[in-house]
Design a protein around this motif. Structure first.
Motif, mmCIF file in Angstrom:
data_model
loop_
_atom_site.group_PDB
_atom_site.id
_atom_site.type_symbol
_atom_site.label_atom_id
_atom_site.label_comp_id
_atom_site.label_asym_id
_atom_site.label_seq_id
_atom_site.Cartn_x
_atom_site.Cartn_y
_atom_site.Cartn_z
ATOM 1 N N PRO A 29 14.599 -9.637 -6.899
ATOM 2 C CA PRO A 29 14.741 -8.284 -6.969
ATOM 3 C C PRO A 29 15.778 -7.609 -7.324
ATOM 4 O O PRO A 29 16.706 -6.456 -8.142
ATOM 5 C CB PRO A 29 13.656 -7.253 -6.353
ATOM 6 C CG PRO A 29 13.487 -7.862 -5.367
ATOM 7 C CD PRO A 29 13.302 -9.791 -5.967
ATOM 8 N N LYS A 30 17.195 -7.468 -6.049
ATOM 9 C CA LYS A 30 18.111 -7.225 -6.468
ATOM 10 C C LYS A 30 18.439 -8.110 -6.755
ATOM 11 O O LYS A 30 19.995 -7.919 -7.173
ATOM 12 C CB LYS A 30 18.316 -6.768 -5.180
ATOM 13 C CG LYS A 30 17.428 -5.759 -4.775
ATOM 14 C CD LYS A 30 17.946 -4.817 -2.722
ATOM 15 C CE LYS A 30 19.325 -4.764 -3.316
ATOM 16 N NZ LYS A 30 19.594 -3.324 -1.354
ATOM 17 N N SER A 65 9.365 0.450 -2.449
ATOM 18 C CA SER A 65 9.927 -0.002 -3.488
ATOM 19 C C SER A 65 11.812 -0.224 -3.431
ATOM 20 O O SER A 65 12.035 -0.594 -4.271
ATOM 21 C CB SER A 65 8.997 0.802 -5.054
ATOM 22 O OG SER A 65 9.442 2.231 -4.484
ATOM 23 N N ALA A 78 13.157 -1.362 -1.161
ATOM 24 C CA ALA A 78 13.560 -2.297 -1.390
ATOM 25 C C ALA A 78 13.959 -3.226 -2.088
ATOM 26 O O ALA A 78 14.892 -3.965 -2.007
ATOM 27 C CB ALA A 78 12.501 -3.211 -0.370
ATOM 28 N N PHE A 79 14.330 -2.565 -3.302
ATOM 29 C CA PHE A 79 14.109 -3.754 -4.583
ATOM 30 C C PHE A 79 14.946 -2.975 -5.712
ATOM 31 O O PHE A 79 15.289 -3.569 -6.340
ATOM 32 C CB PHE A 79 12.661 -4.548 -5.144
ATOM 33 C CG PHE A 79 11.589 -4.257 -4.612
ATOM 34 C CD1 PHE A 79 12.086 -5.490 -3.765
ATOM 35 C CD2 PHE A 79 10.073 -3.558 -3.948
ATOM 36 C CE1 PHE A 79 11.089 -6.180 -3.078
ATOM 37 C CE2 PHE A 79 9.684 -4.241 -3.631
ATOM 38 C CZ PHE A 79 9.728 -5.520 -2.802
ATOM 39 N N ARG A 80 15.616 -2.197 -4.958
ATOM 40 C CA ARG A 80 17.012 -1.143 -5.681
ATOM 41 C C ARG A 80 17.746 -1.526 -5.561
ATOM 42 O O ARG A 80 18.184 -1.506 -3.802
ATOM 43 C CB ARG A 80 16.475 -0.115 -6.036
ATOM 44 C CG ARG A 80 14.963 0.003 -7.644
ATOM 45 C CD ARG A 80 14.711 1.435 -7.118
ATOM 46 N NE ARG A 80 15.330 2.538 -7.092
ATOM 47 C CZ ARG A 80 14.263 3.914 -6.313
ATOM 48 N NH1 ARG A 80 12.842 3.837 -6.252
ATOM 49 N NH2 ARG A 80 14.793 4.981 -7.048
ATOM 50 N N THR A 81 19.114 -1.523 -5.964
ATOM 51 C CA THR A 81 20.388 -0.942 -5.700
ATOM 52 C C THR A 81 21.001 -0.141 -5.806
ATOM 53 O O THR A 81 20.618 0.430 -6.241
ATOM 54 C CB THR A 81 21.316 -2.164 -6.412
ATOM 55 O OG1 THR A 81 21.104 -3.448 -6.106
ATOM 56 C CG2 THR A 81 22.829 -2.623 -6.494
#
Lengths: 397, 397
Positions: free
Chosen positions: A349-350, B390, B392-395
């Motif tokens: 995802p990243k 969620s 955790a999946f973002r920059t």
């Protein structure tokens, strides 16, 4: 004897209690589900449950029916994978116990499905009988059957290009009816459907990550059909009128996957049909701004999550290759050969790693994206689709 | 007797075995972690573990120290929350067992932190002693100490505006040194740091969701400092030169949170400083294209995940209000009054609901975003930040 046997009976009773107490607990260790995923093993009709943190397979699940064109979505708690099989099977797989939690056969011939914005409704898109069906994501109970009827004699169209939208709506295309439809399932037992005439024979589609633009590829004519879901009153527009020109003779199974289209840095990257090119299109104006020569006919054109790179795989006989495009300058920066018959790619995802399925080498290959170094290989029986639980948090699948 | 007591002893032995077998298992039911989150309860220094599917609190966790300016990131498997406390405490909380898995006090005065792209490295940004520190996300072992030294006499600057970037890099600003720095932790015990002179006294910053543009607010002068991380060789540019003009007298604690800035539909929505306006800026050109009058001084300006709406809260004394902007037409479409002292909002990852903390009413209020209808209220002791796994999946967090 009596006290002794009392103690004995008591001890045995305790043992039985403890046994049942233990049995009532899952023998599976607690774990998070954010780094889980599945690999579809087409040859054996199995699903491999994988874990990305340690790049390993955790378990296999059988009994899913025909997985030759399987697609997968995930529950909003990312514990369950919902597998839509080509044979109309819809299977709810518990990733923590690697068991089948529930399964229904919902149609004769299906082509995938999606999950609603709130994660409470599953929708299957069906070829035969043509239409969509909505199911309760907990129980798989049928909530709504929305046939894709058209014309005057009750004919039903194949449904393709299903995508979920905000507001528990779903957008999809009718291959035989030249139509795009939006069905609102916010009241799931009373669906409301809007109809939008499209170009001829839409065969697949995608929605942009923000859920705004729905773009359908056309088998029956050149160009693409685009519906701005923020302005549906404007109806369907034809964009890129030259797209596919002269290539209608291609059989559908060689048409590129639109689901693979990349949206990166304000532009869409899409596979040219029957040409060794990736097209670059400006979002909004939908003008073609560049063509990038690539090794062969592109199939999946996928953006790394940060949009800085686009990874491309190719049609047979060049399907052992991957090329990487830098979206600054739109130039090829790397060419990889992970194995034979590269069918799918899935980015973490990243974006730090990408998992690639090499069907004819029976393996999944994992690359780091910073240096494009190979990190691991996992055995898999004719792997096709790879799906990570982080999809549960993205719109348009 | 002998056979009896043998059986008895055997039965007791079995009991003990079963007891230890049971004890070795977690008494917690298996569950997915994709729908978990935490609410910071500032008054009691506790964390509430919440679950969005059923809109409920699952447990409370104590012993986290001073949470007056706490920020939270999540492990890549979404099982653990990492809590950065104002007092320099870094606590690893197991969301499944609602227990503290590990805790270190890593600085005297800290202001938050981030997690690397691969989820293996935590970074704390510290006021005192000024700098960043990197920790192993599993063990909280110190991996690197990168002091924010500047000038000739070894002075150390306060660090603000930390954000994670692709390639296990972190970008941050030095309030006292007028500098933006990028530290590469791809070899975590041998960090490499690049330095970029910025405007005066950067006090907070954000990175766009694709990890490309880093934008720092300036306390010491007008305008904003922007670094294009895809073209760092171009150095820091000043954008929106009029931003904040005449407002330097405002104390820092009333400056808007840049982290709340919305990027939606190719534009950035940001709070005007000291004015009752939201500014709309075109990404890339960084030209101001609109100003939207709002009820008061905006603090958080947050995009619904699909970018169709932007939600705004306000500074005291108007901090009981929320206004909703439609990004098509840039007009206010709704005004809500969820409760007293609205400090934070967190959208579900696909945007169907938003959780709002009302500190002075000791509650969290949950709205559906389609009709903006109130769905639930949960009691909480002076709730401030709300964080869902969620993230955790973002920059850029």
């Amino acid at each position: 004897m009596i006290p002794g046997s009392k103690v004995k009976r008591a001890a045995l009773a305790v043992s039985m209690l403890l046994l049942s107490a233990c049995a009532s607990q899952q023998p599976v260790a607690l774990r998070g589900t954010g780094d889980l995923g599945v690999v579809v093993e087409r040859a054996t009709g199995q699903l491999q449950v994988i874990e990305t943190t340690h790049r390993r397979a955790l378990a296999q699940v059988s009994g899913l029916g025909d997985l030759s064109h399987a697609s997968v979505v995930f529950s909003r708690d990312s514990r369950y994978a919902y597998v839509f099989g080509r044979d109309g099977g819809l299977t709810k797989v518990d990733l923590l116990t690697a068991t089948i939690a529930n399964r229904v056969v919902q149609a004769g011939n299906a082509i995938g499905g999606g999950i609603s914005q709130d994660g409470r409704i599953l929708v299957a898109q069906n070829y035969e009988p043509g239409g969509i069906k909505a199911f309760d994501a907990d129980t798989l109970e049928l909530l709504a059957d929305v046939p894709a009827t058209y014309g005057t004699d009750g004919k039903r169209s194949k449904v393709v290009g299903l995508a979920d939208l905000p507001g528990n709506r779903f957008v999809y295309s009718l291959f035989d009816a030249n139509e795009i439809r939006v069905t609102d399932l916010s009241d799931p037992r009373h669906p409301k459907t809007e109809r939008y005439p499209s170009g001829k024979q839409p065969y697949d589609a995608l929605v942009t990550p923000d859920g705004r633009y729905y773009i359908a590829g056309l088998f029956g004519e050149d160009g693409l059909s685009m519906l701005d879901l923020w302005h549906p009153e404007e109806g369907v527009r034809t964009i890129l009128p030259g797209y596919g020109r002269g290539e209608q003779a291609l059989p559908v199974y060689k048409m590129p996957h639109l689901r693979g289209w990349a949206v990166a840095a304000g532009r869409a990257y899409l596979p040219a049909i029957g040409r060794h090119e990736v097209l670059v299109v400006e979002l909004g104006s939908w003008k073609e701004v560049a063509r990038i020569p690539v090794k062969s006919q592109p199939v999946f054109v996928m953006a790394r999550p940060d949009g800085r790179e686009v990874w491309v795989n190719f049609a047979f006989p060049d399907n052992s290759w991957i090329q990487v495009i830098d979206t600054v300058g739109n130039a090829i920066v790397d060419t990889l050969q992970p194995g034979r018959a590269i069918l799918h790619m899935e980015f973490a995802p990243k974006g730090e790693e990408v998992w690639v399925s090499a069907r004819d080498d029976n393996k999944v290959v994992i690359y780091g994206t910073a240096k494009r170094d190979k990190r691991a290989e996992l055995p898999a029986a004719s792997p096709s689709g790879i799906f990570f639980t982080s999809r549960a948090f993205r719109t348009g699948f």
